[in-house]
Scaffold this motif. Structure first.
Motif, short mmCIF file in Angstrom:
data_model
loop_
_atom_site.label_atom_id
_atom_site.label_comp_id
_atom_site.label_asym_id
_atom_site.label_seq_id
_atom_site.Cartn_x
_atom_site.Cartn_y
_atom_site.Cartn_z
N PHE A 1 0.80 -1.22 0.00
CA PHE A 1 0.00 0.00 0.00
C PHE A 1 0.84 1.28 0.00
CE2 PHE A 1 -3.38 -2.87 1.65
CZ PHE A 1 -4.26 -2.69 0.59
N THR A 2 2.08 1.18 0.47
CA THR A 2 2.96 2.37 0.45
C THR A 2 3.87 2.36 -0.77
OG1 THR A 2 4.64 1.27 1.79
CG2 THR A 2 2.96 2.56 2.96
N LEU A 3 3.60 1.46 -1.70
CA LEU A 3 4.38 1.35 -2.95
C LEU A 3 5.87 1.11 -2.68
CD1 LEU A 3 2.65 4.20 -4.96
CD2 LEU A 3 2.11 1.76 -4.99
N GLY A 4 6.15 0.34 -1.64
CA GLY A 4 7.52 -0.03 -1.34
C GLY A 4 8.25 0.91 -0.41
N LEU A 5 7.66 2.05 -0.08
CA LEU A 5 8.35 3.02 0.77
C LEU A 5 8.51 2.53 2.20
CD1 LEU A 5 6.86 6.38 -0.51
CD2 LEU A 5 9.13 5.44 -0.92
N PHE A 6 7.68 1.58 2.62
CA PHE A 6 7.81 1.05 3.98
C PHE A 6 9.13 0.29 4.16
CE2 PHE A 6 6.86 -1.75 7.59
CZ PHE A 6 6.45 -0.78 8.50
N LEU A 7 9.75 -0.12 3.06
CA LEU A 7 11.05 -0.78 3.16
C LEU A 7 12.11 0.16 3.75
CD1 LEU A 7 11.09 -2.75 -0.21
CD2 LEU A 7 10.72 -3.66 2.10
N LEU A 8 11.93 1.46 3.55
CA LEU A 8 12.84 2.43 4.17
C LEU A 8 12.70 2.41 5.69
CD1 LEU A 8 12.34 5.44 1.73
CD2 LEU A 8 14.30 3.91 1.85
N ILE B 1 14.71 9.81 12.98
CA ILE B 1 14.99 10.56 11.74
C ILE B 1 16.46 10.41 11.35
CG2 ILE B 1 15.02 12.85 10.67
CD1 ILE B 1 12.22 11.71 11.06
N THR B 2 17.34 10.49 12.33
CA THR B 2 18.77 10.31 12.05
C THR B 2 19.05 8.91 11.54
OG1 THR B 2 19.26 11.88 13.83
CG2 THR B 2 21.08 10.54 13.02
N ALA B 3 18.41 7.91 12.16
CA ALA B 3 18.58 6.52 11.69
C ALA B 3 18.01 6.36 10.29
CB ALA B 3 17.89 5.56 12.65
N PHE B 4 16.91 7.03 10.00
CA PHE B 4 16.29 6.99 8.67
C PHE B 4 17.24 7.54 7.62
CE2 PHE B 4 13.51 8.88 5.40
CZ PHE B 4 12.75 7.78 5.06
N LEU B 5 17.79 8.72 7.87
CA LEU B 5 18.74 9.34 6.94
C LEU B 5 20.01 8.50 6.81
CD1 LEU B 5 18.39 13.09 7.98
CD2 LEU B 5 17.52 11.99 5.90
N PHE B 6 20.50 7.98 7.93
CA PHE B 6 21.69 7.15 7.91
C PHE B 6 21.48 5.90 7.06
CE2 PHE B 6 24.35 3.78 9.84
CZ PHE B 6 25.60 4.36 9.68
N SER B 7 20.31 5.27 7.19
CA SER B 7 20.04 4.06 6.41
C SER B 7 19.96 4.36 4.92
CB SER B 7 18.77 3.37 6.89
OG SER B 7 17.62 4.12 6.56
N ILE B 8 19.40 5.50 4.56
CA ILE B 8 19.32 5.89 3.14
C ILE B 8 20.72 6.16 2.59
CG2 ILE B 8 18.55 7.69 1.55
CD1 ILE B 8 16.01 7.92 3.25
N PHE B 9 21.49 6.98 3.31
CA PHE B 9 22.83 7.32 2.84
C PHE B 9 23.73 6.08 2.77
CE2 PHE B 9 22.20 11.83 4.66
CZ PHE B 9 21.61 12.24 3.48
N LEU B 10 23.62 5.22 3.78
CA LEU B 10 24.44 4.01 3.80
C LEU B 10 24.09 3.09 2.65
CD1 LEU B 10 26.68 2.55 5.37
CD2 LEU B 10 24.88 1.43 6.70
N SER B 11 22.81 2.94 2.37
CA SER B 11 22.39 2.07 1.25
C SER B 11 22.89 2.60 -0.09
CB SER B 11 20.86 1.97 1.21
OG SER B 11 20.37 1.33 2.34
N ILE B 12 22.75 3.90 -0.29
CA ILE B 12 23.23 4.50 -1.55
C ILE B 12 24.75 4.40 -1.64
CG2 ILE B 12 23.44 6.68 -2.81
CD1 ILE B 12 20.64 7.40 -1.70
N GLY B 13 25.43 4.72 -0.55
CA GLY B 13 26.89 4.65 -0.54
C GLY B 13 27.41 3.24 -0.78
#
Length: 112
Positions: free
Chosen positions: A60-67, A90-102
């Motif tokens: 239902f969130t089109l995959g965004l819940f995986l974040l 929020i910090t953990a959220f940003l860290f997980s995004i940056f770490l995944s991309i990196g």
């Protein structure tokens, strides 16, 4: 085996870099290695179970819940590793995004 060690080193360096910019406490290099190992283990064993249990929400969130699941993995790592501390969701959220991309970019450059 060589690729696994290289990926661990890449993850460790990225954890140190992103923790500096996001004000996440990593006490020393050993804590960064431990964080990389625990995060890898959680992503290998716990994350698939969470993904399976949350398929309807993810759909239902089109995959965004995986974040959010990635963020939960970072917060669980914070719980298990003494020298690693994340101040907020929020910090953990940003860290997980940056770490995944990196990790994705670094693995394409150095591992493949």
């Amino acid at each position: 085996m060589k690729n696994a060690i290289l990926k661990l080193i890449i993850s460790t360096v990225l954890i140190i870099i992103f923790s500096y910019f996001l004000h996440i406490r990593v006490d020393n290099f050993v804590a960064a290695i431990t964080t990389a190992v625990i995060l890898s283990l959680l992503n290998t064993f716990i994350k698939p179970i969470l993904v399976l249990l949350t398929i309807p929400v993810t759909f239902f969130t089109l995959g965004l819940f995986l974040l959010v699941i990635n963020t939960i993995m970072v917060l669980l790592t914070d719980y298990f590793v003494d020298g690693f501390s994340v101040p907020s969701f929020i910090t953990a959220f940003l860290f997980s995004i940056f770490l995944s991309i990196g990790q994705s970019i670094s693995n394409k450059i150095f591992v493949d």
